[in-house]
Design an enzyme around this catalytic site. Structure first.
Site, PDB file in Angstrom:
ATOM      1  N   LYS A   1      23.214  41.944 -22.626  1.00 15.51           N
ATOM      2  CA  LYS A   1      22.939  41.773 -21.194  1.00 15.51           C
ATOM      3  C   LYS A   1      24.165  42.330 -20.487  1.00 15.51           C
ATOM      4  O   LYS A   1      24.840  41.652 -19.699  1.00 15.51           O
ATOM      5  CB  LYS A   1      22.693  40.282 -20.895  1.00 15.51           C
ATOM      6  CG  LYS A   1      22.182  40.000 -19.505  1.00 15.51           C
ATOM      7  CD  LYS A   1      20.741  40.440 -19.258  1.00 15.51           C
ATOM      8  CE  LYS A   1      20.379  40.247 -17.795  1.00 15.51           C
ATOM      9  NZ  LYS A   1      19.066  40.828 -17.439  1.00 15.51           N
TER      10      LYS A   1
ATOM     11  N   ASP B   1      16.195  41.139 -21.765  1.00 10.06           N
ATOM     12  CA  ASP B   1      14.919  40.889 -21.077  1.00 10.06           C
ATOM     13  C   ASP B   1      13.897  41.965 -21.411  1.00 10.06           C
ATOM     14  O   ASP B   1      12.724  41.677 -21.658  1.00 10.06           O
ATOM     15  CB  ASP B   1      15.127  40.740 -19.556  1.00 10.06           C
ATOM     16  CG  ASP B   1      16.021  41.821 -18.965  1.00 10.06           C
ATOM     17  OD1 ASP B   1      16.662  42.572 -19.730  1.00 10.06           O
ATOM     18  OD2 ASP B   1      16.091  41.915 -17.725  1.00 10.06           O
TER      19      ASP B   1
ATOM     20  N   ASP C   1      12.111  33.716 -32.711  1.00  7.76           N
ATOM     21  CA  ASP C   1      10.892  32.895 -32.746  1.00  7.76           C
ATOM     22  C   ASP C   1       9.721  33.668 -32.149  1.00  7.76           C
ATOM     23  O   ASP C   1       8.604  33.653 -32.682  1.00  7.76           O
ATOM     24  CB  ASP C   1      11.075  31.597 -31.922  1.00  7.76           C
ATOM     25  CG  ASP C   1      11.732  30.486 -32.739  1.00  7.76           C
ATOM     26  OD1 ASP C   1      12.294  30.790 -33.813  1.00  7.76           O
ATOM     27  OD2 ASP C   1      11.676  29.328 -32.288  1.00  7.76           O
TER      28      ASP C   1
ATOM     29  N   ASP D   1      18.290  33.535 -31.215  1.00  8.91           N
ATOM     30  CA  ASP D   1      17.515  32.309 -31.400  1.00  8.91           C
ATOM     31  C   ASP D   1      16.168  32.453 -30.697  1.00  8.91           C
ATOM     32  O   ASP D   1      15.104  32.181 -31.268  1.00  8.91           O
ATOM     33  CB  ASP D   1      18.317  31.137 -30.804  1.00  8.91           C
ATOM     34  CG  ASP D   1      17.656  29.802 -31.070  1.00  8.91           C
ATOM     35  OD1 ASP D   1      16.863  29.707 -32.025  1.00  8.91           O
ATOM     36  OD2 ASP D   1      17.932  28.851 -30.311  1.00  8.91           O
TER      37      ASP D   1
ATOM     38  N   TYR E   1      26.780  28.502 -28.022  1.00  4.78           N
ATOM     39  CA  TYR E   1      26.496  27.380 -28.919  1.00  4.78           C
ATOM     40  C   TYR E   1      27.756  26.621 -29.321  1.00  4.78           C
ATOM     41  O   TYR E   1      27.698  25.444 -29.635  1.00  4.78           O
ATOM     42  CB  TYR E   1      25.820  27.882 -30.197  1.00  4.78           C
ATOM     43  CG  TYR E   1      24.356  28.169 -30.036  1.00  4.78           C
ATOM     44  CD1 TYR E   1      23.909  29.017 -29.040  1.00  4.78           C
ATOM     45  CD2 TYR E   1      23.419  27.585 -30.863  1.00  4.78           C
ATOM     46  CE1 TYR E   1      22.564  29.279 -28.888  1.00  4.78           C
ATOM     47  CE2 TYR E   1      22.071  27.847 -30.727  1.00  4.78           C
ATOM     48  CZ  TYR E   1      21.654  28.690 -29.737  1.00  4.78           C
ATOM     49  OH  TYR E   1      20.325  28.954 -29.589  1.00  4.78           O
TER      50      TYR E   1
HETATM   51  C1  IPM Z   1      17.342  27.933 -35.269  1.00  5.52           C
HETATM   52  C2  IPM Z   1      17.292  26.595 -34.592  1.00  5.52           C
HETATM   53  C3  IPM Z   1      18.708  26.133 -34.312  1.00  5.52           C
HETATM   54  C4  IPM Z   1      19.373  27.144 -33.406  1.00  5.52           C
HETATM   55  C5  IPM Z   1      18.876  24.747 -33.684  1.00  5.52           C
HETATM   56  C6  IPM Z   1      18.036  23.706 -34.347  1.00  5.52           C
HETATM   57  C7  IPM Z   1      20.314  24.342 -33.669  1.00  5.52           C
HETATM   58  O1  IPM Z   1      16.519  26.664 -33.453  1.00  5.52           O
HETATM   59  O2  IPM Z   1      17.919  28.025 -36.353  1.00  5.52           O
HETATM   60  O3  IPM Z   1      16.838  28.908 -34.719  1.00  5.52           O
HETATM   61  O4  IPM Z   1      19.172  27.097 -32.206  1.00  5.52           O
HETATM   62  O5  IPM Z   1      20.071  27.995 -33.908  1.00  5.52           O
HETATM   63 MN    MN Z   2      15.600  28.607 -33.105  1.00  9.96          MN
END
Ligand code: IPM
Ligand code: MN
Length: 394
Positions: free
Chosen positions: A217, A250, A278, A274, A149
């Site tokens: 990984k 993975d 989710d 990240d 990042y």
């Molecule tokens: C998160 C978001 C951010 C990330 C983006 C919007 C920069 O997806 O906080 O998970 O990837 O970290």
């Molecule tokens: Mn995210």
């Protein structure tokens, strides 16, 4: 009474409506600990662009950093991405605001506890029998700096006009045209940062009495071989009492479908965290409920941001689910030392759900037999009604 001033980013889409309630609830709860919260607006995102011509106005950024505690409503709205964003991709607020705050405030880790609510099990994407009756604890602690990042930005000056740039086409995101022969992102980890992070992850696991699951990984990448060696060494030398296991990213991803196999504190790199967090939230059904905090362990600077998105299609309708923000407020209070208030918020949310109160998103794809008021004629609560209810339950 102690007064604490917090930088408030109301944000885009439906975020301001949700933040309104999260702030009211945070203020009321903090008084239980004799803390008076003052929210000072530091606008960011497309809503700030309309007013200041920048999604990250300098005054807002500087003040947020100065205050050191940021309550962040969430930024981003496709409506603007597809208009102003086409001419000014550098203004897209997700990366512009979040990455800048993380970097300037040196927010080393990102806590994302996946809280499983039995009342919302109809929203979980995994098969019901994969979740044991006693529930599940998955506490993500994501490494929030460096990695892929920040590499290009952090090394941008060093590599300019060097062989790396000309051979490997290192670009910043906004300079990519699609016509390049090759493009790369630099990903890096520093030993000092990883060690600090890993110690914090072990301490967190120790405090919660949970095992530490380290994601990497290492079978392919140098920085993850590095990561695994550091984790193993620190575990052995400093935290022999914390059970440690390693998972390739993975296979960890596949284990999200059987959440009990990833019960513990989960340490992972920036990009891995990240993606996995989710999916973990969706697996356990708590996407709209996800809470998140990012912390600098040296200075105590912190940002509190629900992972739940800005629900742009619900903007102005008073229909979005405010609970992700409200639970994030609880994380903020705990960080600020208002521990009674934090616990009161978490209890109030549980009670509201147990009593059968739901917002519209909790209705989607559900099984009518699994929740209390989930029956014909069910009328979901509005943002303000859910907010008011949780406030009254404190
Ligand atoms: C998160 C978001 C951010 C990330 C983006 C919007 C920069 O997806 O906080 O998970 O990837 O970290
Ligand atoms: Mn995210």
């Amino acid at each position: 009474m102690k007064t604490i001033t917090v930088a408030l980013v109301p944000g885009d889409g439906a975020a301001p409506e949700m933040m309104d309630w999260a702030c009211k609830i945070a203020s009321a709860a903090a008084r239980k600990d004799d803390v008076e919260l003052v929210f000072e607006k530091t606008p960011m995102g497309w809503s700030a662009y309309e007013e200041f011509g920048d999604t990250l106005p300098k005054a807002s950024f500087d003040r947020a950093v100065e205050l050191g505690t940021v309550f962040f409503g969430g930024v981003g709205d496709p409506k603007f991405d597809n208009t102003i964003g086409l001419q000014h991709p550098e203004m897209k607020p997700e990366a512009r605001c979040l990455l800048a705050l993380r970097q300037r405030m040196k927010l080393l880790f990102n806590f994302r506890p996946m809280i499983y609510y039995p009342e919302l099990r109809h929203l979980a994407q995994v098969r019901p029998e994969t979740i044991p009756d006693e529930g599940i604890q998955q506490h993500f602690i994501r490494f929030l700096l460096e990695d892929s990042y920040f590499g290009n930005a952090d090394f941008g000056d060093t590599i300019k006009h060097t062989v790396l740039e000309s051979i490997l086409g290192v670009k910043s995101k906004n300079n990519v045209t699609g016509e390049e022969a090759i493009v790369t992102d630099i990903a890096y980890y520093r030993r000092e940062t990883i060690e600090k992070y890993i110690r914090a992850a072990f301490n967190y696991a120790k405090r919660l009495g949970l095992p530490l699951i380290s994601i990497d990984k290492a079978n392919v990448m140098a920085r993850y071989e590095f990561w695994r060696r550091i984790v193993t060494r620190i575990g052995k030398e400093e935290f022999p009492d914390v059970p440690l296991s390693h998972q390739y990213v993975d296979s960890a991803n596949a284990l999200l479908f059987t959440p009990a196999k990833l019960h513990g504190v989960i340490a992972c790199g920036n990009e891995h965290g990240d993606i996995l967090s989710d999916a973990a939230a969706a697996a356990l059904g708590s996407m709209g409920m996800m809470c998140s905090s990012a912390i600098n362990p040296d200075t105590g600077a912190a940002m509190f941001e629900s992972g739940a998105g800005t629900a742009p299609t619900l903007a102005g309708t008073d229909k979005a689910n405010p609970i992700g923000r409200i639970l994030t407020a609880a994380l903020m209070l705990r960080h600020l030392g208002a521990v009674k208030g934090a616990a009161a918020i978490e209890e109030a949310v549980k009670t509201a759900l147990k009593q059968g109160h739901r917002t519209g998103d909790m209705y989607v794809g559900g099984d009518p037999h699994q929740t209390l008021v989930y029956t014909k004629g069910f009328d979901p609560l509005h943002t303000s009604q859910m907010g008011q209810l949780i406030l009254s339950l404190l």
